[in-house]
Design a protein around this motif. Structure first.
Motif, PDB file in Angstrom:
ATOM      1  N   ILE A 137       0.750  -1.325   0.023  1.00 41.18           N
ATOM      2  CA  ILE A 137       0.349   0.101  -0.040  1.00 41.18           C
ATOM      3  C   ILE A 137       0.885   1.530   0.229  1.00 41.18           C
ATOM      4  O   ILE A 137       0.762   2.315  -0.803  1.00 41.18           O
ATOM      5  N   THR A 138       1.603   1.190   0.775  1.00 37.54           N
ATOM      6  CA  THR A 138       2.914   2.161   0.683  1.00 37.54           C
ATOM      7  C   THR A 138       3.495   2.378  -0.794  1.00 37.54           C
ATOM      8  O   THR A 138       3.666   3.758  -1.253  1.00 37.54           O
ATOM      9  N   ALA A 139       3.735   1.570  -1.677  1.00 40.64           N
ATOM     10  CA  ALA A 139       4.238   1.929  -2.827  1.00 40.64           C
ATOM     11  C   ALA A 139       2.693   2.865  -3.064  1.00 40.64           C
ATOM     12  O   ALA A 139       3.285   3.145  -4.348  1.00 40.64           O
ATOM     13  N   TYR A 140       1.647   2.001  -3.274  1.00 36.78           N
ATOM     14  CA  TYR A 140       0.570   1.957  -3.872  1.00 36.78           C
ATOM     15  C   TYR A 140       0.841   3.544  -4.178  1.00 36.78           C
ATOM     16  O   TYR A 140       0.570   4.269  -5.388  1.00 36.78           O
ATOM     17  N   ARG A 141       0.828   4.145  -2.923  1.00 36.25           N
ATOM     18  CA  ARG A 141       0.311   5.507  -2.255  1.00 36.25           C
ATOM     19  C   ARG A 141       1.213   6.976  -3.105  1.00 36.25           C
ATOM     20  O   ARG A 141       1.025   7.323  -3.696  1.00 36.25           O
ATOM     21  N   ALA A 142       2.310   6.259  -2.943  1.00 34.38           N
ATOM     22  CA  ALA A 142       3.990   7.557  -3.711  1.00 34.38           C
ATOM     23  C   ALA A 142       3.498   6.867  -4.764  1.00 34.38           C
ATOM     24  O   ALA A 142       3.404   8.394  -5.417  1.00 34.38           O
ATOM     25  N   ALA A 143       3.522   6.026  -5.739  1.00 32.96           N
ATOM     26  CA  ALA A 143       3.556   5.992  -7.255  1.00 32.96           C
ATOM     27  C   ALA A 143       2.081   7.417  -7.867  1.00 32.96           C
ATOM     28  O   ALA A 143       2.546   7.552  -8.992  1.00 32.96           O
ATOM     29  N   PHE A 144       1.065   6.837  -6.922  1.00 29.15           N
ATOM     30  CA  PHE A 144      -0.194   7.078  -7.611  1.00 29.15           C
ATOM     31  C   PHE A 144      -0.737   8.696  -7.108  1.00 29.15           C
ATOM     32  O   PHE A 144      -1.555   8.969  -7.918  1.00 29.15           O
ATOM     33  N   GLY A 145       0.070   8.727  -5.859  1.00 30.48           N
ATOM     34  CA  GLY A 145      -0.151   9.709  -5.379  1.00 30.48           C
ATOM     35  C   GLY A 145      -1.808  10.319  -4.535  1.00 30.48           C
ATOM     36  O   GLY A 145      -2.769  11.037  -4.332  1.00 30.48           O
ATOM     37  N   LEU A 146      -1.250   9.077  -3.923  1.00 32.88           N
ATOM     38  CA  LEU A 146      -2.768   8.495  -3.296  1.00 32.88           C
ATOM     39  C   LEU A 146      -2.934   8.470  -2.061  1.00 32.88           C
ATOM     40  O   LEU A 146      -3.254   6.871  -1.166  1.00 32.88           O
ATOM     41  N   PRO A 147      -2.608   9.526  -1.568  1.00 28.86           N
ATOM     42  CA  PRO A 147      -2.114   9.582   0.615  1.00 28.86           C
ATOM     43  C   PRO A 147      -2.819   8.173   0.904  1.00 28.86           C
ATOM     44  O   PRO A 147      -2.812   8.052   2.829  1.00 28.86           O
ATOM     45  N   LYS A 148      -4.592   8.846   0.573  1.00 28.41           N
ATOM     46  CA  LYS A 148      -4.795   8.121   1.732  1.00 28.41           C
ATOM     47  C   LYS A 148      -6.007   6.922   1.535  1.00 28.41           C
ATOM     48  O   LYS A 148      -6.885   6.437   1.679  1.00 28.41           O
ATOM     49  N   ALA A 149      -5.422   6.253   0.134  1.00 29.97           N
ATOM     50  CA  ALA A 149      -5.985   4.793  -0.579  1.00 29.97           C
ATOM     51  C   ALA A 149      -5.577   4.110   0.612  1.00 29.97           C
ATOM     52  O   ALA A 149      -5.138   3.914   1.672  1.00 29.97           O
ATOM     53  N   VAL A 150      -6.426   2.621   0.437  1.00 30.96           N
ATOM     54  CA  VAL A 150      -7.174   1.929   1.450  1.00 30.96           C
ATOM     55  C   VAL A 150      -6.445   0.553   0.649  1.00 30.96           C
ATOM     56  O   VAL A 150      -7.321   0.264  -0.199  1.00 30.96           O
ATOM     57  N   PRO A 151      -5.950  -0.825   1.518  1.00 30.62           N
ATOM     58  CA  PRO A 151      -6.406  -2.146   1.101  1.00 30.62           C
ATOM     59  C   PRO A 151      -7.025  -2.941   0.438  1.00 30.62           C
ATOM     60  O   PRO A 151      -8.312  -1.980   1.203  1.00 30.62           O
ATOM     61  N   GLY A 152      -6.510  -3.551  -0.368  1.00 36.63           N
ATOM     62  CA  GLY A 152      -8.663  -3.707  -1.315  1.00 36.63           C
ATOM     63  C   GLY A 152      -8.682  -3.504  -2.837  1.00 36.63           C
ATOM     64  O   GLY A 152      -7.657  -2.855  -3.515  1.00 36.63           O
ATOM     65  N   ARG A 153      -9.691  -4.205  -3.004  1.00 33.64           N
ATOM     66  CA  ARG A 153     -10.111  -3.914  -4.576  1.00 33.64           C
ATOM     67  C   ARG A 153     -10.053  -2.015  -4.673  1.00 33.64           C
ATOM     68  O   ARG A 153     -10.806  -0.764  -3.568  1.00 33.64           O
ATOM     69  N   GLN A 154      -9.838  -1.572  -5.676  1.00 34.42           N
ATOM     70  CA  GLN A 154      -9.682  -0.054  -5.739  1.00 34.42           C
ATOM     71  C   GLN A 154     -10.888   0.445  -6.352  1.00 34.42           C
ATOM     72  O   GLN A 154     -11.142   0.041  -6.937  1.00 34.42           O
ATOM     73  N   PRO A 155     -11.101   1.916  -6.321  1.00 32.62           N
ATOM     74  CA  PRO A 155     -12.550   1.680  -6.731  1.00 32.62           C
ATOM     75  C   PRO A 155     -12.039   2.768  -8.593  1.00 32.62           C
ATOM     76  O   PRO A 155     -13.453   2.145  -9.484  1.00 32.62           O
ATOM     77  N   GLU A 156     -11.045   2.828  -9.044  1.00 33.23           N
ATOM     78  CA  GLU A 156     -10.906   3.119  -9.969  1.00 33.23           C
ATOM     79  C   GLU A 156     -10.085   2.183 -11.537  1.00 33.23           C
ATOM     80  O   GLU A 156      -9.035   1.566 -10.417  1.00 33.23           O
ATOM     81  N   PRO A 157      -9.551   2.049 -12.041  1.00 33.66           N
ATOM     82  CA  PRO A 157      -9.407   1.060 -12.845  1.00 33.66           C
ATOM     83  C   PRO A 157      -7.896   0.763 -13.164  1.00 33.66           C
ATOM     84  O   PRO A 157      -7.421   2.822 -13.039  1.00 33.66           O
ATOM     85  N   MET A 158      -6.725   0.510 -14.094  1.00 35.65           N
ATOM     86  CA  MET A 158      -6.047   0.999 -14.246  1.00 35.65           C
ATOM     87  C   MET A 158      -5.595   0.531 -16.065  1.00 35.65           C
ATOM     88  O   MET A 158      -5.444  -0.603 -15.682  1.00 35.65           O
ATOM     89  N   ALA A 159      -5.403   0.810 -16.401  1.00 32.90           N
ATOM     90  CA  ALA A 159      -5.322   1.112 -18.119  1.00 32.90           C
ATOM     91  C   ALA A 159      -6.981  -0.169 -18.253  1.00 32.90           C
ATOM     92  O   ALA A 159      -6.588  -1.173 -18.678  1.00 32.90           O
ATOM     93  N   ASP A 160      -7.434   0.006 -18.064  1.00 33.11           N
ATOM     94  CA  ASP A 160      -8.870  -1.396 -18.055  1.00 33.11           C
ATOM     95  C   ASP A 160      -8.479  -1.809 -17.627  1.00 33.11           C
ATOM     96  O   ASP A 160      -9.547  -3.089 -17.608  1.00 33.11           O
ATOM     97  N   ALA A 161      -7.933  -2.371 -16.384  1.00 32.04           N
ATOM     98  CA  ALA A 161      -7.262  -3.186 -15.844  1.00 32.04           C
ATOM     99  C   ALA A 161      -8.036  -3.542 -13.962  1.00 32.04           C
ATOM    100  O   ALA A 161      -7.964  -2.452 -13.478  1.00 32.04           O
ATOM    101  N   GLU A 162      -9.013  -4.065 -13.684  1.00 34.80           N
ATOM    102  CA  GLU A 162      -9.652  -4.130 -12.155  1.00 34.80           C
ATOM    103  C   GLU A 162      -8.482  -3.921 -11.387  1.00 34.80           C
ATOM    104  O   GLU A 162      -6.913  -5.064 -11.687  1.00 34.80           O
ATOM    105  N   LEU A 163      -8.441  -3.272 -10.348  1.00 34.20           N
ATOM    106  CA  LEU A 163      -6.729  -2.927  -9.322  1.00 34.20           C
ATOM    107  C   LEU A 163      -7.113  -3.559  -8.187  1.00 34.20           C
ATOM    108  O   LEU A 163      -7.818  -2.212  -8.275  1.00 34.20           O
ATOM    109  N   TRP A 164      -6.734  -3.978  -7.527  1.00 40.86           N
ATOM    110  CA  TRP A 164      -6.221  -4.271  -6.065  1.00 40.86           C
ATOM    111  C   TRP A 164      -5.037  -4.235  -5.377  1.00 40.86           C
ATOM    112  O   TRP A 164      -4.171  -3.722  -6.365  1.00 40.86           O
TER     113      TRP A 164
END
Length: 197
Positions: A137-164
């Motif tokens: 989760i720390t890497a995901y937050r840092a890479a995408f500028g989403l400091p409040k992201a939480v683990p699990g399925r993400q609300p937005e896809p990544m380039a048409d792929a479901e994102l977890w």
């Protein structure tokens, strides 16, 4: 199967900043269903050219316990081609947010994370997995500028792929166990069709 390896600290240090090729299906291989994304290669991973290779890493034991893979994989000495083929046949690929090998993820800069996020989206566009699972989760937050992201399925896809976002399997992530990692990895695997149960 390769024999077990051990490395001196100096040997491992010689692999600093190396890259490890993505594990992706070939043009005639099975479709990529599930792309796991590590933070960046550790030195052991760089030395063996095998993702999640450190002996203390719980990635492959967790995949086996979850049923995501059907036989044990011990990558500490380097994966065999049979191991790689088993993952590809299951529709599983592996890449990293940042490609440069370091002893610890804390050595990466904010700029590297952001650039890695852009590169990851391009990889996903090109490889077209059904589901992406970022392990950390720390890497995901840092890479995408989403400091409040939480683990699990993400609300937005990544380039048409479901994102977890799933837990990092490193032995340094002490509050996770093989059992808890297996449960976390099973969810995106089901979404990708790798697991049906």
């Amino acid at each position: 199967m390769p024999s077990a390896r051990s490395f001196t600290r100096a040997e491992l240090e010689s692999f600093r900043d190396r890259e490890v090729p993505d594990l992706l299906p070939g043009p005639d291989g099975p479709a990529l269903r599930l792309l796991f994304v590590g933070i960046n290669p550790g030195l052991w991973t760089a030395a063996t050219q095998t993702h999640f290779a450190h002996p203390g890493n719980r990635f492959y034991p967790a995949l086996l316990r979850a049923g995501v893979i059907e036989r044990p994989i011990d990558p500490a000495a380097g994966m065999t081609e049979d191991d790689r083929d088993h993952l590809r046949a299951r529709g599983i690929g592996i890449t990293n947010v940042v490609r440069r090998a370091t002893a610890k993820a804390s050595e990466l800069t904010a700029e590297e994370y952001r650039a890695g996020g852009v590169q990851l989206v391009e990889t996903v566009r090109r490889a077209r997995p059904r589901v992406v699972a970022v392990a950390g989760i720390t890497a995901y937050r840092a890479a995408f500028g989403l400091p409040k992201a939480v683990p699990g399925r993400q609300p937005e896809p990544m380039a048409d792929a479901e994102l977890w976002v799933v837990p990092n399997p490193s032995g340094l992530n002490a509050h996770e166990t093989v059992a808890s990692l297996a449960e976390a990895y099973a969810a995106p695997a089901r979404a990708a069709g790798v697991l049906t149960g």
